[in-house]
Design a protein around this motif. Structure first.
Motif, PDB file in Angstrom:
ATOM      1  N   ASN A 182     -47.944  28.407   8.305  1.00  0.00           N
ATOM      2  CA  ASN A 182     -47.744  27.926   6.943  1.00  0.00           C
ATOM      3  C   ASN A 182     -46.484  28.480   6.285  1.00  0.00           C
ATOM      4  O   ASN A 182     -46.476  28.857   5.128  1.00  0.00           O
ATOM      5  CB  ASN A 182     -48.953  28.252   6.054  1.00  0.00           C
ATOM      6  N   ALA A 183     -45.479  28.511   7.082  1.00  0.00           N
ATOM      7  CA  ALA A 183     -44.252  29.128   6.582  1.00  0.00           C
ATOM      8  C   ALA A 183     -43.340  28.093   5.950  1.00  0.00           C
ATOM      9  O   ALA A 183     -43.481  26.898   6.192  1.00  0.00           O
ATOM     10  CB  ALA A 183     -43.537  29.808   7.738  1.00  0.00           C
ATOM     11  N   SER A 184     -42.410  28.588   5.160  1.00  0.00           N
ATOM     12  CA  SER A 184     -41.433  27.688   4.558  1.00  0.00           C
ATOM     13  C   SER A 184     -40.346  27.403   5.588  1.00  0.00           C
ATOM     14  O   SER A 184     -40.212  28.104   6.591  1.00  0.00           O
ATOM     15  CB  SER A 184     -40.808  28.326   3.321  1.00  0.00           C
ATOM     16  N   ILE A 185     -39.550  26.402   5.289  1.00  0.00           N
ATOM     17  CA  ILE A 185     -38.484  26.043   6.217  1.00  0.00           C
ATOM     18  C   ILE A 185     -37.485  27.166   6.359  1.00  0.00           C
ATOM     19  O   ILE A 185     -36.965  27.435   7.449  1.00  0.00           O
ATOM     20  CB  ILE A 185     -37.812  24.715   5.787  1.00  0.00           C
ATOM     21  N   ALA A 186     -37.286  27.844   5.256  1.00  0.00           N
ATOM     22  CA  ALA A 186     -36.326  28.949   5.282  1.00  0.00           C
ATOM     23  C   ALA A 186     -36.756  29.997   6.296  1.00  0.00           C
ATOM     24  O   ALA A 186     -35.952  30.512   7.089  1.00  0.00           O
ATOM     25  CB  ALA A 186     -36.215  29.558   3.887  1.00  0.00           C
ATOM     26  N   GLU A 187     -38.037  30.281   6.280  1.00  0.00           N
ATOM     27  CA  GLU A 187     -38.552  31.299   7.191  1.00  0.00           C
ATOM     28  C   GLU A 187     -38.421  30.859   8.645  1.00  0.00           C
ATOM     29  O   GLU A 187     -38.035  31.635   9.516  1.00  0.00           O
ATOM     30  CB  GLU A 187     -40.016  31.572   6.848  1.00  0.00           C
ATOM     31  N   GLN A 190     -45.581  16.391   0.607  1.00  0.00           N
ATOM     32  CA  GLN A 190     -44.578  17.339   1.088  1.00  0.00           C
ATOM     33  C   GLN A 190     -45.235  18.210   2.152  1.00  0.00           C
ATOM     34  O   GLN A 190     -46.441  18.287   2.261  1.00  0.00           O
ATOM     35  CB  GLN A 190     -44.105  18.225  -0.073  1.00  0.00           C
ATOM     36  N   ASN A 191     -44.373  18.870   2.918  1.00  0.00           N
ATOM     37  CA  ASN A 191     -44.936  19.766   3.918  1.00  0.00           C
ATOM     38  C   ASN A 191     -45.390  21.049   3.237  1.00  0.00           C
ATOM     39  O   ASN A 191     -44.613  21.714   2.575  1.00  0.00           O
ATOM     40  CB  ASN A 191     -43.885  20.105   4.954  1.00  0.00           C
ATOM     41  N   ASN A 192     -46.641  21.351   3.436  1.00  0.00           N
ATOM     42  CA  ASN A 192     -47.147  22.578   2.845  1.00  0.00           C
ATOM     43  C   ASN A 192     -46.576  23.788   3.548  1.00  0.00           C
ATOM     44  O   ASN A 192     -46.382  24.841   2.973  1.00  0.00           O
ATOM     45  CB  ASN A 192     -48.668  22.636   2.920  1.00  0.00           C
ATOM     46  N   GLY A 193     -46.287  23.619   4.841  1.00  0.00           N
ATOM     47  CA  GLY A 193     -45.745  24.747   5.576  1.00  0.00           C
ATOM     48  C   GLY A 193     -45.701  24.426   7.050  1.00  0.00           C
ATOM     49  O   GLY A 193     -46.328  23.485   7.513  1.00  0.00           O
ATOM     50  N   SER A 213     -42.123  17.511   9.739  1.00  0.00           N
ATOM     51  CA  SER A 213     -41.501  17.219   8.458  1.00  0.00           C
ATOM     52  C   SER A 213     -40.544  16.045   8.609  1.00  0.00           C
ATOM     53  O   SER A 213     -40.460  15.444   9.681  1.00  0.00           O
ATOM     54  CB  SER A 213     -40.730  18.442   7.966  1.00  0.00           C
TER      55      SER A 213
END
Lengths: 1128, 470
Positions: free
Chosen positions: A112-117, A65-68, A89
Motif C-alpha cells: 500500500n505504498a505511494s508511487i514515490a516510495e 485512484q490507486n490507493n497504493g 495504475s
C-alpha cells in the motif's frame, strides 16, 4: 532523449508523432508539467450538479485512484517493476536514455505504498532519478540533470525568462507545441492554455512547431513576451477538425460519417444559394434545383427518401440555430413562376460568408439530433474573425447567365408539313377556320425560334462584397456585407436583388476560461419576376405564329387568332423576404476538464409576396376592364428561438481520454400566415392596393406553434488513440405529438479502430493512415405538421349556413401516433497511403425507416378516408459511397490534387401492409423505390393502323389504367459522383469539377400533351412517324384530334414508358481560374483576379434540354463570371 | 487585469447557476414546455362546444353539408338527379362514358366512384353529427335548452342520412360514435334494425325539439320536421297507423302550414307548404336544383325530363305548366324540371331547397288511410293535392285503385325531388315491372346499389356484397 512511449503505446505520449519523435531525439528539453493531474474537490454545488448529471449516464469509477502499490520483486530488471506499476495504475513511462528498462538487480518490497516510495526503492540502486509529469513518469539520469542545470547556470548572466502563448488563427490556445531555442538542446512545451516559458538569451531564435501546423521561427530580441499564431498546414487534412454540431472532432478520430465542404469550394462558384454550391460535391447528397429563375427552390436529400408521406427535409443548423428550410412562399401566388411556390430560405445567406458546411449522414453523427436527424443534418458555419492584422476584403464580379441546352423543335416548313398531313389523314377536304397556322390566316413563311425569343436571353449578375476582419488574442471580429443584382433570361426588365450583412464578434478572457461568440446574419432579397414561366409556351407555340408587337409597340393579337405569349408578362410577381439569424455562444471553464456552454439563438424569416394579374394580360377583344384585374398577396412569417445549455467534460482515464457532453435544448417556433385575394379595381394603378379592390377574400389564415425540448449526451472514449468509442443519445419531446406520445429516446454507438497504429503496420512504408469505423443507431422524424393529434374543427366557409360559419371536424383524432423511427447502420474503411498522398474512404450504409407516419386508408364508415397514424411500412435506403483524394504532384511551385466521389444509392419499399387495397396502390410497389412511376408499356406503332399500342398486362383485351399501368419507371439516379481537380502553379490557381449522374428521365415528349398533328410545335423526333401501312416508325400517325383512336393512344403514350429515356450526363459543373498578385513584399495584401463558370459543358444523349431538371420550368442555367478581389 | 479576471469568473459562475436552475425548472415541467399554443383557423373540439354560437355553427354546418355534399344536395350528384336517371324521370344527354351515365343505363359497378362518394359523404356527415352530439353532451357550459335544440337537430340529420343510406344500399352500419377503431370494423346491420335506430333517433329528436322554427325561417328542423320525416319512415315500414298519426300532427297545424294555392310559389322561401328547407350559402344565391336542371337552349347539355313522363300528365294539370319548362333548340323541344326557377344570383335569395313539404304529408296520410281501410279519408287527402293542381277529384274507388292513384299522384307531385319516384317504385315492389320496360339493362338486383368496392377491401366485415354485384 529516447522516448519509449511509441513502443509501449501508452497514453500521454501519443501526442507526439514520428516527426516529433525525431525532433526530440536530438534535443534535450525540459518538459514542463502538462498540468497538475486530475483532482476534483467536491466542494461546491456546481460540481455536485455535474456529478449528479453524470450519474444519469451510468458513469462511475471515473475518479478511482490507486490507493497504493503492493509490489514484491527481487533482483529483477527495472522493466518488471515498471510493468507492475503499469498493471496497478495508469502511469506510463518515459525513458530519456536507451536501455533504462534493462537495468538489473532491482528490488522492491512495498505494501500500500505511494508511487514515490515505489520509485525510490526501485531506483535506489540505479543511476537514475525520476520526475512525475501528469501521469507520466520520466526516468532520467541523476547526474546528467545536475550537470545540465549547472551548465545553464554558468552562462546565465544575460539570460532572461521569456513567456507567451501559442494559439491557432481562431485564437484557440494550442497545447503541446514544442518551443525550441534554435541550435540548442533546450526547449519547452505549451500547456493547455497554450502558454510556455523558457530561459533565453537576447539573440536566441525560438522555433515553434506542432503537428498539423507550419513551423515558425521568431527572433527574441529584447522582448519578454512572444505570442505566436500558428497556421494550420493544409496538407494535414486528417488533423483538421470537423464540426459535429454539439462538439467538434478531428477528422482522423471521427467515428461517424461527416462530409465537409470548405469555404474554398463554396467560394469558387458564382452561385447565389449555398445549396447550389454543394450540388454534385458530396457523396450521398442529391440536390435538385427547381428552376433557373433566381430566388427559387432547391431540394436536398441526404441518403435518399426515408418517409412515404411525411417530410423528408434534412435538419439545417446555421451557427447552432435550427433553420426551417420550408418555403414561406405560397403556391397560389408564385406557383406559376417558382415551381410549387418553393422559395429556398437559404437564398438570403451569401455563400461567401460561409466558412464550412458539414453534412452529417450516419447514426453516429445524427443521433444527437434525435427526432430530427432521420434525414441527415446540414451544419452551416459562417466565417469568424482571426487574430492578427486587420484585413479588408473587397470583391466585385460580373456574371453572364444563359440557359444550358434546349430541345430541338420543328421549323416552320416541318411544322406546316405535319399539320397538312394531319388534316389530310383525318379526311378534311378544307382546313377549318380555326386552323390559322395552315389555312392562310398566318404568314406561312414566317419563322420564329420561340425558345430563343422567350427564354434565350442573357441575364447578368453583378455582385459586390466587402468585409473586414481582425482582432487580437482576446477579441476578434468579422463584419461585412454584399449586394447583388441579377436579371432574368426572359424578355423585359426583371430582376432579383439581394443585400446581406453579417458580423461576428468573439472574445475570451485572458486566462481563457471565459469565452463568447456572437454571430448575426441578416439577408433581404427582393425578387421581381414574371408571374408565369415562359418555358412551356416557348416549346409549344407554332413556329409561324405571328409577331409579338405591332409597329406602334402594342401587343399584337393578330385579330384574336392567338394568345400573345408576351401578354403573360403583364402579370408580375414581386416578393421581398427578410431573414435574420443571430446566435450567442457563451462558455466558461469551471474547472480543468470541465466546461459550461450555452448556445442561444434566434431566427426570424418573413416574406411578403404579391402577384398582380391585370386585365391587360387578356386579349382586348374580351372587352375586359380593370374590374377583372386581380391580385393575390401572401404574408408569411416565422420566428424561433433556441436555448441550449451544455456541459463538456474531459478526463484522462486509464489509458484513454474521455470526453463527455451533456446538454439540453429548448426551442420554440411560431408561424403566421395570411393570404388574400383582391379583384375589381377602378384602375390598374391600384392593383396591389388591396383596400382599393371591390372584392377581397381571405384565402388562408394560419397560425401555428411548434415547441421542442430535449436532453442530449455524448460519451466519447479514446483508448490509446487507437480505439474510439462514441456514444450519443437524445431524449426528445415534440409538440407535434399528443400528450404521452411526445417523448422518445434516440441514440447511437459509433466505433473506430485506427489500425494503422497497430504494431503490424507501424513500420509500413506505404500505409500512413488506416481506420475502420462502424455505427448503428436510431433517429426520428416529426415532420407531419403541427396540431395533427388535436381533435379540432376547421373553418370551412363553403359550408356556411344561415349566417353561421362552417365548422367541420379537421380530421380523425389519433392522439396515439408517434415518431417515425429511422434505424441507421454504417461501416466504413478510411486509409491514407504513401504518407497520405492518396486517401480514400469507402462506406456502406443501410437505413431503414419504419413506424411510418402516413395517412392510413380507412373505410368511409369512419367518416374520413384516412387517419394520421404509424403504419408498419418499411422504407430502406442503402448504398455505397466512395471518395478518393490524391496528391498527384507536390513541388515547390506546383501542386496538383485530384479527387473522385461516387455514390451508388438504392431506395426500396420493403413492406407496406395493405398496399393493394389502399389509395397508394397506383403509386408504390413493394421492392421498388418510392420514386417510381407506374406507366403503360409501349409496344410501338402498329404497322397497320399507325397508332401506338400498349402491353395488355392482364390480357383482357382492354387497356385500362387500373390494370395495365404496370410498367415501373424509376427516375432516381443509379449512381452519381464527381471528379475534381485543383492545380496551383505559383500564383495561379485552377479548380474544376466534373459531375456525373446515371439516371433515367422524361424525354422531349413529356411536355407535349397534344398529339403530333395538332396546333402545337413538336420535337424534331416526330418526323420519324407512321405514314402508310407497313411503316415501322417511332411516332404514330399525325392527327388533328379527329382520329379518336390515335388521340386516346397519344394520351396513353404520355403516361407510358415512351416518355422515359436515359438522362445520364457528365457535366463540367464548375471551373475556377484565378491569379493572385501580391501587393507588397512583406504584408499579406494581394489582388486576385478570377474567372469562374458553372454548368459550362454537358455531355449527354438526352434530348429534352437540360438533364438536371425534369419539369416544365426554366432549367438550371450556365454562368460565366469574371471577378476581382482585393485583400489588404 | 486581475479584477477583470474575477469579473469573468463571477460572470461565468452566475451564468452557470442561472442555466442550471433554468434548465432544471424547465426539465421538471417537460410536458408543459412542449404543449403548443393554440392554432388559428382551427378550434379544439372542446372549445367549439363551450360556446353557444360556435356550437350552433357546428350544427348549422350539418345543414350546409346536407345542402352541398350529401344525398339531399340539389347538385348534380344528389338524389334529385341521380335517382331521376335511375328511375324513369330523366334522360341522359351528357358525354358518353361519364360515371353518372351508369346510373341511367343501370350499369353500375362496385368500383363506381359516384357510388363511393355517395357512401363516403353520407358517413362523413354522420361523423359530423356524432362529433356534434358528443360535444354537446359533454359541454359544461351550454344551457339545457340549447343542448336539447342542437342535439335534437343533429339526431334528426343523423337519422335522415341513415334513412337514405338504408334505402339505397340495404343493410348498412348505423354509426353512432366517432371512435374510428369501432367504425373501421363495423358490420352491416339488418334493415329492420337500422330502422329501429332511425326511429329511436327521430323519437328522441322529437322529444328534444319544440314546435318553433328557431331562426324564423323554416331552415332548421323542429318537431314538425321530425314528424314529417317520421311519417315517411312509418310509411316505408308500412306502419300505417303511426304514419297517419304523424301526418295529422302537421296537417292539423293549419296556423303553420297550408298548401300554397299558387303552384309557382310552392318552392319560394316563404312557402307555407314548406316543412323544412335548406338555405343557400350566401344571400342572393338560389338553389342548386335550378342550376342542375335548367338549361337555356337545346339540345340539353346533361339531362332532360323523359318524354313519356311529359305525355303522362293530364293536360289540365297545372303542375305541368308551373313546374316544367319547355326548351326549344336545334332539332326539337326538350323539357326540364322547373320547380326551382332561378339559376342566377338574385340579390336577395328567393328560393330555398325543400326537403320536406306538406303535399307529401297529404299523400302519406292518404296511403296510410287506404291501407287501414279509411278509403273516403284517403280520397279526401288525394283530392286536396289534385284540386290544387287544377284537377278534379280522383275517380278511384277500390283500395287497389286508390293506392294506384296515390302512386300516380306522387309521381306528378314529387317528381325530381330527392328520388321520391325511385323510392316509391322500390318500396311498393313495382320497380321491376315499371323500369324493365324502359331500361334495357334492368335487373331485379338493381333495387340496391353496390357497397363501394374500396369499402369492402378496407373492411371485409361489410361483406357480402349486395347481390348482382361483384
Amino acid at each position: 532523449m529516447y522516448i519509449s512511449c511509441l513502443k509501449t503505446g501508452k497514453s500521454g505520449c501519443l501526442n507526439y508523432s514520428l516527426k516529433h519523435y525525431k525532433f526530440m531525439k536530438k534535443t534535450n528539453m525540459n518538459v514542463t508539467p502538462l498540468g497538475k493531474g486530475l483532482k476534483i474537490p467536491v466542494r461546491n454545488i456546481f460540481v455536485r450538479a455535474v456529478i449528479a448529471l453524470m450519474c444519469l449516464i451510468h458513469f462511475s469509477a471515473l475518479y478511482a485512484q490507486n490507493n497504493g502499490f503492493t509490489i514484491k520483486l527481487q533482483n529483477v530488471t527495472l522493466e518488471k517493476v515498471f510493468d507492475q506499476i503499469k498493471a496497478q495504475s495508469s502511469y506510463t513511462f518515459f525513458y530519456e536514455h536507451e536501455g533504462v528498462e534493462k537495468t538489473k538487480n532491482v528490488s522492491v518490497d512495498v505494501k500500500n505504498a505511494s508511487i514515490a516510495e515505489v520509485m525510490k526503492q526501485a531506483l535506489k540502486t540505479t543511476i537514475y532519478t525520476y520526475q512525475i509529469v501528469d501521469k507520466v513518469i520520466v526516468i532520467k539520469l541523476a547526474r546528467a540533470e545536475k550537470k545540465e542545470k549547472a551548465s545553464v547556470l554558468s552562462v546565465s548572466e544575460k539570460d532572461a525568462d521569456i513567456s507567451g502563448r501559442v494559439t491557432n488563427k481562431d485564437g484557440i490556445p494550442l497545447q503541446g507545441v514544442n518551443v525550441l531555442i534554435k541550435g540548442t538542446m533546450k526547449g519547452a512545451v505549451t500547456d493547455e492554455d497554450g502558454k510556455y516559458s523558457i530561459e533565453v538569451t537576447d539573440n536566441s531564435i525560438l522555433v515553434f512547431s506542432s503537428l498539423g501546423y507550419s513551423q515558425k521561427e521568431i527572433a527574441v530580441g529584447i522582448r519578454k513576451e512572444i505570442n505566436v499564431i500558428l497556421q494550420e498546414e493544409i496538407a494535414e487534412l486528417k488533423e483538421v477538425t470537423v464540426n459535429a454540431g454539439y462538439y467538434t472532432v478531428k477528422e482522423k478520430e471521427r467515428t461517424g460519417s461527416i462530409a465537409k465542404v470548405s469555404a474554398r469550394d463554396i467560394g469558387n462558384q458564382p452561385v447565389n444559394n449555398p445549396l447550389e454550391a454543394l450540388q454534385g460535391r458530396v457523396t450521398g447528397v442529391e440536390i435538385v434545383q427547381n428552376t433557373g429563375v433566381p430566388g427559387g427552390g432547391f431540394e436536398l436529400k441526404i441518403r435518399g427518401r426515408n418517409s412515404i408521406t411525411s417530410g423528408n427535409e434534412s435538419l439545417y443548423i446555421i451557427d447552432g440555430v435550427p433553420y426551417d428550410i420550408g418555403t414561406l412562399g405560397s403556391r397560389d401566388v408564385s406557383g406559376t413562376i417558382l415551381p410549387g411556390g418553393n422559395i429556398n430560405p437559404l437564398n438570403t445567406l451569401d455563400p461567401s460568408s460561409i466558412e464550412s458546411v458539414e453534412i452529417l449522414k450516419d447514426a453516429d453523427a445524427t443521433a444527437i439530433y434525435g427526432s430530427r436527424g432521420a434525414n441527415g443534418v446540414v451544419l452551416i458555419t459562417t466565417k469568424k474573425g482571426y487574430a492578427g492584422k486587420t484585413s479588408l476584403n473587397i470583391e466585385a464580379s460580373g456574371t453572364a447567365i444563359a440557359v444550358t441546352r434546349l430541345p430541338e423543335l420543328l421549323n416552320t416548313e416541318q411544322y406546316l408539313q405535319m399539320r397538312r398531313e394531319a388534316y389530310s389523314n383525318d379526311g378534311y377536304s378544307q382546313y377549318p377556320s380555326s386552323a390559322y397556322d395552315v389555312n392562310g390566316t398566318w404568314d406561312q413563311t414566317r419563322y420564329t425560334d420561340w425558345q430563343e425569343k422567350l427564354i434565350g436571353g442573357t441575364a447578368y449578375n453583378n455582385t459586390v462584397k466587402a468585409s473586414i476582419s481582425g482582432g487580437n488574442e482576446q477579441t476578434r471580429f468579422n463584419a461585412g456585407g454584399s449586394f447583388l443584382k441579377e436579371t432574368t433570361v426572359f424578355p423585359m426588365d426583371f430582376n432579383y436583388r439581394r443585400t446581406t450583412v453579417f458580423s461576428s464578434f468573439s472574445h475570451n478572457s485572458a486566462d481563457n476560461r471565459f469565452r463568447m461568440t456572437f454571430t448575426a446574419n441578416y439577408g433581404t432579397d427582393k425578387n421581381f419576376i414574371p408571374g408565369t414561366d415562359l418555358t412551356r409556351v416557348s416549346r409549344r407555340l407554332p413556329p409561324n405564329a405571328p409577331k409579338l408587337y405591332n409597329d406602334d409597340g402594342t401587343l399584337n393579337w393578330e385579330n384574336s387568332t392567338w394568345d400573345n405569349p408576351m401578354a403573360v408578362l403583364e402579370s408580375k410577381y414581386r416578393n421581398s423576404t427578410r431573414n435574420l439569424i443571430a446566435n450567442t455562444v457563451l462558455s466558461y471553464k469551471i474547472l480543468k476538464g470541465l466546461e459550461f456552454m450555452a448556445n442561444l439563438g434566434y431566427n426570424r424569416s418573413d416574406i411578403t409576396e404579391t402577384v398582380a394579374n391585370p386585365y391587360t394580360q387578356y386579349n382586348p377583344a374580351w372587352g375586359l376592364t380593370s374590374e377583372s384585374s386581380h391580385s393575390i398577396k401572401n404574408e408569411n412569417k416565422r420566428d424561433s428561438w433556441i436555448m441550449e445549455p451544455q456541459l463538456n467534460a474531459f478526463y484522462e482515464i486509464g489509458e484513454g481520454k474521455l470526453n463527455i457532453t451533456l446538454g439540453s435544448t429548448f426551442q420554440e417556433q411560431n408561424r403566421e400566415q395570411l393570404s388574400l385575394l383582391a379583384s375589381g379595381f377602378t384602375n390598374d394603378y391600384f392593383i396591389t392596393t388591396f383596400s382599393a379592390a371591390s372584392y377581397q377574400v381571405v384565402l388562408n389564415e394560419d397560425r401555428t406553434q411548434y415547441r421542442y425540448q430535449a436532453i442530449y449526451a455524448r460519451v466519447n472514449y479514446n483508448l490509446k488513440e487507437k480505439y474510439i468509442f462514441n456514444l450519443t443519445g437524445r431524449r426528445d419531446g415534440s409538440s407535434r405529438f399528443g400528450p404521452g406520445r411526445r417523448f422518445a429516446n434516440f441514440g447511437a454507438v459509433g466505433v473506430a479502430w485506427l489500425f494503422y497504429r497497430e504494431k503490424f503496420f507501424m513500420n509500413s512504408s506505404w500505409l500512413s493512415f488506416g481506420k475502420l469505423r462502424a455505427s448503428l443507431g436510431t433517429t426520428g422524424n416529426d415532420q407531419i405538421g403541427d396540431y395533427q393529434y388535436l381533435n379540432t374543427y376547421t373553418i370551412n366557409t363553403e359550408l356556411n349556413y344561415n349566417g353561421y360559419l362552417g365548422l367541420t371536424p379537421s380530421h380523425l383524432q389519433n392522439p396515439l401516433f408517434a415518431w417515425e423511427k429511422n434505424r441507421k447502420l454504417e461501416a466504413a474503411l478510411e486509409a491514407g497511403l504513401w504518407r497520405d498522398r492518396l486517401n480514400f474512404e469507402i462506406a456502406y450504409y443501410n437505413n431503414r425507416t419504419d413506424n411510418q407516419l402516413v395517412g392510413i386508408p380507412l373505410p368511409g364508415t369512419t367518416g374520413f378516408s384516412s387517419i394520421s397514424a404509424n403504419l408498419n411500412a418499411i422504407v430502406e435506403n442503402s448504398g455505397w459511397e466512395l471518395s478518393i483524394r490524391n496528391l498527384n504532384i507536390q513541388k515547390k511551385d506546383f501542386q496538383w490534387n485530384s479527387s473522385f466521389n461516387l455514390t451508388v444509392p438504392k431506395n426500396r419499399l420493403v413492406d407496406f401492409p395493405g398496399l393493394a387495397g389502399s389509395t397508394y396502390a397506383s403509386q408504390y410497389e413493394i421492392g421498388y423505390p418510392l420514386s417510381i412511376y407506374k406507366l403503360y408499356k409501349l409496344k410501338g406503332v402498329n404497322a397497320e393502323t399507325g397508332v401506338f399500342e400498349f402491353e395488355d398486362f392482364n390480357g383482357d383485351g382492354i387497356i385500362k389504367s387500373t390494370d395495365d399501368r404496370k410498367f415501373i419507371a424509376d427516375l432516381t439516379p443509379r449512381f452519381y459522383g464527381n471528379i475534381s481537380n485543383s492545380l496551383i502553379y505559383k500564383n495561379w490557381n485552377l479548380d474544376f469539377l466534373f459531375q456525373f449522374v446515371k439516371k433515367q428521365g422524361y424525354n422531349e415528349y413529356y411536355y407535349y400533351t397534344a398529339a403530333p398533328g395538332k396546333m402545337s410545335n413538336q420535337p424534331i423526333g416526330v418526323l420519324n412517324h407512321w405514314q402508310e401501312q407497313g411503316d415501322q416508325a417511332e411516332i404514330q400517325v399525325y392527327t388533328t384530334g379527329r382520329n379518336s383512336n390515335a388521340n386516346t393512344a397519344y394520351s396513353r403514350f404520355t403516361t407510358s414508358d415512351g416518355i422515359i429515356t436515359d438522362a445520364s450526363f457528365i457535366r463540367l459543373k464548375s471551373l475556377s481560374l484565378s491569379y493572385r498578385l501580391s501587393l507588397s513584399n512583406t504584408g499579406p495584401g494581394y489582388l486576385q483576379l478570377y474567372l469562374q463558370g458553372q454548368n459550362l459543358l454537358t455531355l449527354t444523349k438526352f434530348r429534352n434540354g437540360d438533364p438536371e431538371q425534369l419539369t416544365a420550368f426554366l432549367p438550371p442555367v450556365r454562368r460565366i463570371s469574371f471577378g476581382m478581389r482585393i485583400v489588404l | 487585469m486581475k479584477k477583470l479576471k474575477n469579473m469573468y469568473r463571477k460572470a461565468g459562475i452566475i451564468l452557470t447557476i442561472i442555466s442550471i436552475i433554468f434548465s432544471s425548472i424547465l426539465s421538471t415541467s417537460c410536458d408543459n414546455f412542449v404543449e403548443p399554443g393554440e392554432p388559428v383557423g382551427k378550434v379544439p373540439q372542446t372549445k367549439v362546444f363551450e360556446d353557444e354560437a360556435t356550437a350552433t355553427a357546428a350544427v348549422m354546418t350539418l345543414y350546409g353539408s346536407l345542402r352541398d355534399n350529401v344525398m339531399l344536395t340539389g347538385g348534380f350528384y344528389g338524389m334529385n338527379v341521380l335517382m331521376g336517371f335511375y328511375a324513369d324521370e330523366l334522360d341522359y344527354y351528357g358525354p358518353s362514358g361519364q360515371s353518372i351515365e351508369a346510373f341511367y343505363n343501370h350499369q353500375i359497378v362496385a368500383s363506381e366512384s359516384l357510388v363511393k362518394s355517395l357512401w363516403n359523404e353520407a358517413y362523413s356527415l354522420i361523423y359530423m353529427c356524432n362529433s356534434a352530439i358528443e360535444g354537446i353532451e359533454e359541454s359544461p357550459n351550454l344551457s339545457s335548452s340549447i343542448k336539447d335544440q342542437l342535439k335534437g337537430e343533429a339526431q334528426f340529420i343523423r337519422a335522415i342520412t341513415h334513412f337514405y343510406l338504408v334505402n339505397l344500399f340495404g343493410d348498412i352500419p348505423y354509426i353512432t360514435t366517432t371512435d374510428y377503431l369501432t367504425n373501421m370494423k363495423v358490420s352491416r346491420m339488418a334493415t329492420d334494425l337500422v330502422y329501429e335506430k332511425i326511429l329511436s333517433d327521430l323519437n328522441e329528436s322529437k322529444s328534444l325539439l319544440t314546435n318553433e322554427y328557431v331562426s324564423g325561417e323554416r331552415i332548421r328542423a323542429n318537431k314538425y320536421a321530425v314528424s314529417a320525416l317520421l311519417s315517411r319512415v312509418y310509411l316505408y315500414l308500412q306502419r300505417w297507423q303511426d304514419a297517419e298519426t304523424e301526418c295529422s300532427i302537421l296537417l292539423s297545424a293549419t296556423s303553420v302550414f297550408a298548401l300554397e294555392s299558387n303552384l309557382s310559389e310552392e318552392f319560394l322561401k316563404e312557402s307555407t307548404s314548406a316543412v323544412l328547407q335548406l338555405k343557400p350559402k350566401s344571400e342572393g344565391e338560389n338553389t342548386q336544383e335550378a342550376s342542375s336542371f335548367l338549361f337555356t337552349s337545346g339540345p340539353p347539355l346533361n339531362l332532360a325530363l323523359r318524354p313519356e313522363f311529359i305525355e303522362a300528365f293530364d293536360p289540365l294539370d297545372m303542375r305541368k305548366q308551373n313546374w316544367i319548362t319547355e326548351i326549344p333548340g336545334q332539332g326539337g323541344i326538350w323539357f326540364a324540371p322547373y320547380k326551382y326557377k332561378l339559376r342566377e344570383n338574385s340579390g336577395t335569395s328567393l328560393e330555398y331547397s325543400i326537403v320536406l313539404r306538406l303535399a307529401e304529408q297529404y299523400l302519406i296520410r292518404a296511403e296510410a288511410r287506404a291501407h287501414t281501410g279509411d278509403l273516403p279519408g284517403a280520397k279526401a287527402d288525394i283530392n286536396v293535392v289534385r284540386n290544387r293542381a287544377g284537377l278534379s277529384d280522383t275517380p278511384a274507388s277500390t283500395q287497389a285503385e286508390i293506392l294506384q292513384a296515390i302512386l300516380n299522384e306522387r309521381r306528378f307531385e314529387l317528381f325530381t325531388e330527392q328520388g321520391h319516384r325511385w323510392f316509391d317504385l322500390k318500396r311498393t315492389g313495382k320497380a321491376g315491372e315499371v323500369l324493365s320496360a324502359v331500361k334495357p339493362n334492368w335487373e331485379a338486383t338493381d333495387v340496391l346499389l353496390p357497397i363501394p368496392e374500396a369499402e369492402l377491401l378496407l373492411n371485409p366485415k361489410l361483406l357480402p356484397q349486395n347481390p348482382g354485384y361483384n
